[in-house]
Design a protein around this motif. Sequence first.
Motif: not given
Length: 149
Positions: A62-90
């Motif tokens: 599967c694929a996992m979407l994760l925040p970029r640490s620089g955006l999170g630490v420097k600007h507080g920009i993270v993923l709304a669902n914290l981690v995105g999951l992309i299933d194999a059949d999507y």
Amino acid sequence: MKQVELKILDPRMRDMLPAYATAGSAGLDLRACIESARTLGPGQTELIATGLSVHIADPGYCAMLLPRSGLGVKHGIVLANLVGLIDADYQGPLMVALWNRSDKPFVVEPMERIAQMVIVPVQQVQFTIVDEFAASERGSGGFGSTGRG
């Protein structure tokens, strides 16, 4: 190396495809495929297109979407669902839900790197119904029950 199908949904992405920055990189950067800059106000969430879709096909991954640490630490920009999951059949568009958890507005620029995608193995399981579990050191203790910090 595992092969994953990638579809370019927006021609602007043709020269900005996800790639590993170094030989040891785990994540592939995803970019904001937007027409113009967008301001995320404090506490605001917005779904941002990447201009791409993937089809992993193999249910062992599967694929996992994760925040970029620089955006999170420097600007507080993270993923709304914290981690995105992309299933194999999507096969639909890859979208990134950005959340501004800071108290300052943040401007998302077109083609800015906004998240990273990691392809990871998945183990699908079958459940066996039991009346009791086998004895273990931890048993049914909750969080912190191991007594190790």
